[in-house]
Scaffold this motif. Sequence first.
Motif, mmCIF file in Angstrom:
data_model
loop_
_atom_site.group_PDB
_atom_site.id
_atom_site.type_symbol
_atom_site.label_atom_id
_atom_site.label_comp_id
_atom_site.label_asym_id
_atom_site.label_seq_id
_atom_site.Cartn_x
_atom_site.Cartn_y
_atom_site.Cartn_z
ATOM 1 N N GLY A 160 0.792 -1.522 -0.139
ATOM 2 C CA GLY A 160 -0.394 -0.114 -0.211
ATOM 3 C C GLY A 160 1.446 0.670 -0.182
ATOM 4 O O GLY A 160 0.303 2.093 -0.323
ATOM 5 N N GLY A 161 1.817 1.205 0.917
ATOM 6 C CA GLY A 161 2.943 1.738 0.495
ATOM 7 C C GLY A 161 2.207 3.678 1.855
ATOM 8 O O GLY A 161 2.175 4.586 1.483
ATOM 9 N N PHE A 162 1.925 3.052 3.087
ATOM 10 C CA PHE A 162 1.616 4.398 3.471
ATOM 11 C C PHE A 162 1.669 4.167 5.265
ATOM 12 O O PHE A 162 1.472 2.928 5.475
ATOM 13 C CB PHE A 162 -0.094 4.933 3.322
ATOM 14 N N ALA A 163 1.984 4.886 5.980
ATOM 15 C CA ALA A 163 2.436 4.841 7.040
ATOM 16 C C ALA A 163 0.711 4.440 7.852
ATOM 17 O O ALA A 163 0.229 4.669 7.543
ATOM 18 C CB ALA A 163 2.767 6.503 7.224
ATOM 19 N N PRO A 164 1.436 3.939 9.237
ATOM 20 C CA PRO A 164 -0.152 3.291 9.122
ATOM 21 C C PRO A 164 -1.080 4.398 10.667
ATOM 22 O O PRO A 164 -2.047 4.635 10.757
ATOM 23 C CB PRO A 164 0.381 2.735 10.636
ATOM 24 N N THR A 165 0.183 5.264 10.838
ATOM 25 C CA THR A 165 -0.322 6.495 11.813
ATOM 26 C C THR A 165 -0.716 7.423 10.595
ATOM 27 O O THR A 165 -0.688 9.030 11.295
ATOM 28 C CB THR A 165 0.844 7.198 11.840
ATOM 29 N N ASP A 166 -0.948 7.502 9.178
ATOM 30 C CA ASP A 166 -1.657 8.259 8.736
ATOM 31 C C ASP A 166 -2.967 8.936 9.287
ATOM 32 O O ASP A 166 -4.118 7.988 9.537
ATOM 33 C CB ASP A 166 -1.884 7.942 6.843
ATOM 34 N N PRO A 167 -2.426 10.206 8.838
ATOM 35 C CA PRO A 167 -3.990 10.969 9.954
ATOM 36 C C PRO A 167 -5.737 10.644 9.280
ATOM 37 O O PRO A 167 -6.436 10.350 9.952
ATOM 38 C CB PRO A 167 -3.363 12.453 9.502
#
Length: 302
Positions: free
Chosen positions: A145-152
């Motif tokens: 997915g290429g995203f941070a788990p902490t993405d707001p």
Amino acid sequence: MTDSAPVIPPVADERVPQFCRTLGLPGLADVHVHFLPPRLLRRVWAYFDAAGPLVGTEWPIRYRWSDADRVAHLRRLGVRAFSALAYAHRPGMAADLNRWTLDFARDTPGCLASATFYPEPEAPGYVAAALAEGARLFKVHLQVGGFAPTDPALDQVWGMLSDAGVPVVVHAGHAPVGTAHTGPDPFAALLARHPRLTAVVAHLGAPDYRAFLDLAETYERVRLDTTMAFTPFFDQFMPFPTDELPRLREVGLAGKVLLGSDFPNLPYPYADQITGLARLDLGDDWLRAVCWNSAAALFDLA
């Protein structure tokens, strides 16, 4: 470490049911199985065939069969409960994936209703809809997915899942190829924000096994799945540290290690996963917990 006579490793797929009978289990509960819409599945298999950048090695898919044939094989193996994990790798696809996987579960006895999400404004809405429709398991893949788990954009989603107590399988580790958002640190940051999240870390968090064991011990609702670990294929790249086996045993007996396989995207027989677990010699009670009992308790399986 055995607590009874050792169970004979099944070695071949046709021997897996006897393995379950010897342990006195009704079958296997596999929390890491993939079923995808046909077009997407073809693309995934093509990526594996090409040994794409996030695969990094030759990976011939062994079970390149139709949905019906793969479900039939799971039943022959004695897999009585399994997921249909899908994961979104770009905006605008998660809701459609959820429609497909939830319909698949409805029409496939033994399949846990599964769903996914992606950091986008629509995520809280379609996650709420999936929960209302009976989703029992979610999947996110931080590497693909290429995203941070902490993405707001996901903060509300993690809160919803924490409140609902619905598990989410998270590919949080660096295996097979690390990215900016994989590894124990981003996942630990997520748990610091949502300590009540029911999470299942895929692949035991490979290759950072020690750090993810720490997180499983620290957070009451964090679990690990065995996907690909202890197979000859996986061990050549990132073997589990033998000095951590006693701790893996204790965590497993506490209900925090669940069977996962990655079926059908395997370059080896399904039996390799079960054989690898049996050969650890962690005891029959541990095998019972990992192969059935812990998932049965988590998902209230009959």
